[in-house]
Design an enzyme around this catalytic site. Sequence first.
Site, mmCIF file in Angstrom:
data_model
loop_
_atom_site.group_PDB
_atom_site.id
_atom_site.type_symbol
_atom_site.label_atom_id
_atom_site.label_comp_id
_atom_site.label_asym_id
_atom_site.label_seq_id
_atom_site.Cartn_x
_atom_site.Cartn_y
_atom_site.Cartn_z
ATOM 1 N N ALA A 31 -95.016 -14.507 58.135
ATOM 2 C CA ALA A 31 -95.811 -15.325 59.044
ATOM 3 C C ALA A 31 -96.584 -14.450 60.028
ATOM 4 O O ALA A 31 -96.024 -13.545 60.642
ATOM 5 C CB ALA A 31 -94.909 -16.299 59.801
ATOM 6 N N CYS A 36 -86.288 -19.157 56.288
ATOM 7 C CA CYS A 36 -86.760 -18.912 57.652
ATOM 8 C C CYS A 36 -85.768 -19.473 58.674
ATOM 9 O O CYS A 36 -85.392 -20.640 58.616
ATOM 10 C CB CYS A 36 -88.129 -19.538 57.864
ATOM 11 S SG CYS A 36 -88.788 -19.291 59.527
ATOM 12 N N SER A 52 -85.222 -8.842 47.531
ATOM 13 C CA SER A 52 -85.928 -8.556 48.770
ATOM 14 C C SER A 52 -84.940 -7.952 49.762
ATOM 15 O O SER A 52 -83.733 -8.182 49.672
ATOM 16 C CB SER A 52 -86.531 -9.853 49.337
ATOM 17 O OG SER A 52 -87.134 -9.650 50.590
ATOM 18 N N GLY A 64 -91.664 -6.354 51.968
ATOM 19 C CA GLY A 64 -92.072 -7.045 53.183
ATOM 20 C C GLY A 64 -92.579 -6.115 54.252
ATOM 21 O O GLY A 64 -93.714 -5.632 54.203
#
Length: 353
Positions: free
Chosen positions: A49, A131, A232, A256
């Site tokens: 984000a 999230c 991840s 990321g």
Amino acid sequence: MQRFSPLHGFCFFSTSKVLTFFISARRAAFYFVLKMVVRKGEVILAPMAGYTHSAFRRLARRLGADRTYSELISAPGIIHRGFPKKLIFFTGEERPIHIQLFGRNSEEISHAAYLTAKEFKPDAIDINFGCSVPKVLKTGAAGKLLENPEEIRRIVEETKRVLKPLGIPLTAKIRLGLERDNLEAIAEALFEGGVDAVALHPRLGKEGYSGKARWERLRDLKRISPVPVIGSGDIQTWRDIDRMFEETGVDAAMVGRAALSHPWIFREYSERRDIFVPLHRRLKVVLELLEEMFEYYPSRDKACFEIRAILVRLIKGFEQSREIKAKLMTLRGCGGFVETLKGLIEKFEREGI
């Protein structure tokens, strides 16, 4: 109900033959019908984000990322206020792209997924179940749903149902749990709902990015999963991508935070070498990103303000970063920002920095 065990890597059925048939048939169905969802060995730009909007995704694809995800988008926001242009905008260069949604229940997520898939035809819809920022958790969405595997199953099942006529696959991004590790129950809910691929960041939601990602849980998930698994967490260099594949057996790796400060990590991995990018070239990248952001940001001033988050990441570690921030971070208005940025590029290029 089937129960999955990370220790044995299979479901507890009455006979191992039934188990073998179930897993083999499910995998065969996936690769036959949806073989393009995630290819073996892909290296993917993670959704982040405030960072991975269209311009940064294009940069990542040009540098070798195999796939991109949008920033997370509110499902009820789409239903009640329409599509947010900055978040939903993408170009063909970013494909294959997953549009990532978050919400509280099957009704709003499936509805928003259908509207999005029909209007924009992304390569997949992704549901964010990871999230864990407080303002999202307070609504009962995203990471909060990790505490309710049955609702996760309903969300995936209903969303899969509405996407099927459109031919759009459904993926999910998860963590181990919110307060406690509940991976097996979460995974079982996803599989029963019909998810087509799963991305796991192996930390708890409450941990944020603290501590160490538990890669052994990626291996556990891969062992029981009938669909591709994307790993991840804690990839810092291109060599870590290799290590994740080797140690966990995941089908794809998702990069990321390392990509924010060094998006050349994708090229490094494909070329098997370290790449040093001088400061002036990094600032040129900021200028190039900004020009693309003008296409979809509500105003040039807004774009110039928000590019600063990426700028800070890209210049991190250079001794001149303090000088750059002093000159750029306090400027108001886009015109002065762009001219000052161009001046800094010329200066550092002359100095060979």
